[in-house]
Design an enzyme around this catalytic site. Sequence first.
Site, PDB file in Angstrom:
ATOM      1  N   CYS A 175       0.808  -1.230   0.000  1.00 11.69           N
ATOM      2  CA  CYS A 175       0.000   0.000   0.000  1.00 11.69           C
ATOM      3  C   CYS A 175       0.836   1.274   0.000  1.00 11.69           C
ATOM      4  O   CYS A 175       0.291   2.370  -0.108  1.00 11.69           O
ATOM      5  CB  CYS A 175      -0.949  -0.004   1.182  1.00 11.69           C
ATOM      6  SG  CYS A 175      -2.247  -1.205   0.929  1.00 11.69           S
TER       7      CYS A 175
HETATM    8  N1  COA Z   1     -20.502  -9.769   7.338  1.00  8.89           N
HETATM    9  C1  COA Z   1     -21.017  -9.864   8.572  1.00  8.89           C
HETATM   10  N2  COA Z   1     -20.301 -10.070   9.683  1.00  8.89           N
HETATM   11  C2  COA Z   1     -18.970 -10.219   9.534  1.00  8.89           C
HETATM   12  C3  COA Z   1     -18.346 -10.150   8.279  1.00  8.89           C
HETATM   13  C4  COA Z   1     -19.161  -9.916   7.153  1.00  8.89           C
HETATM   14  N3  COA Z   1     -18.650  -9.816   5.924  1.00  8.89           N
HETATM   15  N4  COA Z   1     -17.022 -10.313   8.439  1.00  8.89           N
HETATM   16  C5  COA Z   1     -16.821 -10.475   9.743  1.00  8.89           C
HETATM   17  N5  COA Z   1     -18.002 -10.425  10.406  1.00  8.89           N
HETATM   18  C6  COA Z   1     -18.226 -10.588  11.849  1.00  8.89           C
HETATM   19  C7  COA Z   1     -17.180 -11.475  12.468  1.00  8.89           C
HETATM   20  O1  COA Z   1     -17.538 -12.841  12.343  1.00  8.89           O
HETATM   21  C8  COA Z   1     -17.199 -10.987  13.916  1.00  8.89           C
HETATM   22  O2  COA Z   1     -18.297 -11.545  14.597  1.00  8.89           O
HETATM   23  P1  COA Z   1     -18.121 -12.758  15.641  1.00  8.89           P
HETATM   24  O3  COA Z   1     -17.180 -12.234  16.689  1.00  8.89           O
HETATM   25  O4  COA Z   1     -19.498 -12.977  16.115  1.00  8.89           O
HETATM   26  O5  COA Z   1     -17.567 -13.878  14.840  1.00  8.89           O
HETATM   27  C9  COA Z   1     -17.489  -9.498  13.800  1.00  8.89           C
HETATM   28  O6  COA Z   1     -18.112  -9.325  12.532  1.00  8.89           O
HETATM   29  C10 COA Z   1     -16.263  -8.633  13.912  1.00  8.89           C
HETATM   30  O7  COA Z   1     -15.262  -9.128  12.978  1.00  8.89           O
HETATM   31  P2  COA Z   1     -13.858  -8.452  12.862  1.00  8.89           P
HETATM   32  O8  COA Z   1     -13.049  -9.166  11.828  1.00  8.89           O
HETATM   33  O9  COA Z   1     -13.262  -8.322  14.220  1.00  8.89           O
HETATM   34  O10 COA Z   1     -14.272  -7.011  12.274  1.00  8.89           O
HETATM   35  P3  COA Z   1     -13.512  -5.657  12.394  1.00  8.89           P
HETATM   36  O11 COA Z   1     -14.350  -4.701  13.119  1.00  8.89           O
HETATM   37  O12 COA Z   1     -12.100  -5.799  12.832  1.00  8.89           O
HETATM   38  O13 COA Z   1     -13.474  -5.165  10.861  1.00  8.89           O
HETATM   39  C11 COA Z   1     -11.948  -5.008   9.005  1.00  8.89           C
HETATM   40  C12 COA Z   1     -12.793  -5.935   9.911  1.00  8.89           C
HETATM   41  C13 COA Z   1     -11.126  -5.844   8.060  1.00  8.89           C
HETATM   42  C14 COA Z   1     -12.899  -4.121   8.204  1.00  8.89           C
HETATM   43  C15 COA Z   1     -11.056  -4.127   9.883  1.00  8.89           C
HETATM   44  O14 COA Z   1     -10.390  -4.923  10.838  1.00  8.89           O
HETATM   45  C16 COA Z   1     -10.023  -3.353   9.100  1.00  8.89           C
HETATM   46  O15 COA Z   1     -10.321  -2.631   8.171  1.00  8.89           O
HETATM   47  N6  COA Z   1      -8.784  -3.409   9.553  1.00  8.89           N
HETATM   48  C17 COA Z   1      -7.688  -2.643   8.918  1.00  8.89           C
HETATM   49  C18 COA Z   1      -7.244  -3.352   7.698  1.00  8.89           C
HETATM   50  C19 COA Z   1      -6.252  -2.545   6.887  1.00  8.89           C
HETATM   51  O16 COA Z   1      -5.954  -1.400   7.123  1.00  8.89           O
HETATM   52  N7  COA Z   1      -5.705  -3.181   5.922  1.00  8.89           N
HETATM   53  C20 COA Z   1      -4.797  -2.559   5.023  1.00  8.89           C
HETATM   54  C21 COA Z   1      -4.992  -3.245   3.730  1.00  8.89           C
HETATM   55  S1  COA Z   1      -4.300  -2.266   2.490  1.00  8.89           S
END
Ligand code: COA
Length: 394
Positions: A175
């Site tokens: 990135c």
């Molecule tokens: N739809 C519905 N629920 C979902 C889901 C989806 N697509 N994906 C995950 N969940 C659920 C999970 O199962 C979890 O529930 P559970 O505890 O009951 O199993 C809950 O939502 C939270 O999941 P989590 O993965 O902890 O979500 P989050 O709040 O951390 O968000 C991201 C996920 C990826 C959006 C976030 O962590 C993020 O953006 N992180 C930074 C990534 C980044 O900067 N990357 C750089 C890449 S260039």
Amino acid sequence: MSSFDFGRTRCLSIFMSAATTGTAISGAGIWHPENVITNEELCAAFNGWVQTENARNAAAIAGGAQEPLRESTPDFIVKASGIQRRYVHDKVGLLDPTRLMPLVPDRADDEMSVQCEYAVRAARVALAAAGRVAEEIDLVILGASNLQRLYPAIAIEVQHHLGARGWAFDMAVGCSSATFAIQLASESIRAGSATCALVVVPEMTTGHMNWHDRDSHFIFGDVGAAVVVEPLDRVKRAGAFEILSTRGMSKYSSNIRNNGGFLNRCDPERGAAADGDRLFYQQGRKVFKDVVPLAAKFMTDHVEAHGLAPSKIDRYWLHQANKNMNDLIAKRLLGHEPTGLEAPLVLDEFGNTASAGSIVAFTRHHDDLPSGAHGVICSFGAGYSLGSILVRRT
Ligand code: COA
């Protein structure tokens, strides 16, 4: 799709502080495909595949031998990331639950390659914004998180199709590919190996996504971005952004990773099959926790090294991965909740466009800044890699 404010009176850098690179971003531009996929469309396709898989494995699920796959929801996507929709190269293949992958036909060797096309389209917008023609470019740096091939360098193909001179090369740093490329362009000009550089960022990300992964299937979108970098005293159009300084940083982590590469087919255990780890995958929660403090400190240190207070920076064009993450980082820098003007978001419309994100934010949200305004273009992501470009409007 964007241009600088040509009507603005150009303020020559007579009050320029000693701390400057003497180079400037004189034009920026983006291009994106017309196809849009909303969260609702994406989830309908993903959930169609989940239902089919669960039906196929009904006996194993009923017997407790297998967990059912869980569906994805538009509400989660917006709450967890802020993404509402994204531009994609192809939506037919992506929204087909039996495929969940874009349809991207191979192109013949004498046709323009896909990433070259993204780069050339964005480059034309950036060149027009800078008031430059391609023949004036003598360095093309192509930065992207994924490259569709290694040679001939895609940047050389871009150079050829634009009719640019000099030399060209590709680089990939996840990135931070775009910000590192801008840093290299600025340094090349200062070193005398280029007089007018073009940075192109063809982030055709939908090709390296795992569309079967509930945790990440909603994240990315496709875009091409480009900027022209040249000596400040040669800039032709008013309203350019003087690059005061650039800073890069990297710190090894496997929390964002893609093992796709030329050695894949040699693994005796797995053969040529494209498994999930040969596409983008991440530990999103860990990335969030690691990168928020890292990025906030990185930018604070950079800005303070110029005797500037982070809270006095007029605009932060941040990497566009997650709205909650950007809000937290900007709050640490500004000391208050950021307004849409202080740290503009484009990820609601574009999704995460990998290294192009901060350049898209910059391209879309700079016209209103007055002469003398300070801004920071910052990337943070896979590597980890962080790049910061401190600019001042002329
Ligand atoms: N739809 C519905 N629920 C979902 C889901 C989806 N697509 N994906 C995950 N969940 C659920 C999970 O199962 C979890 O529930 P559970 O505890 O009951 O199993 C809950 O939502 C939270 O999941 P989590 O993965 O902890 O979500 P989050 O709040 O951390 O968000 C991201 C996920 C990826 C959006 C976030 O962590 C993020 O953006 N992180 C930074 C990534 C980044 O900067 N990357 C750089 C890449 S260039």
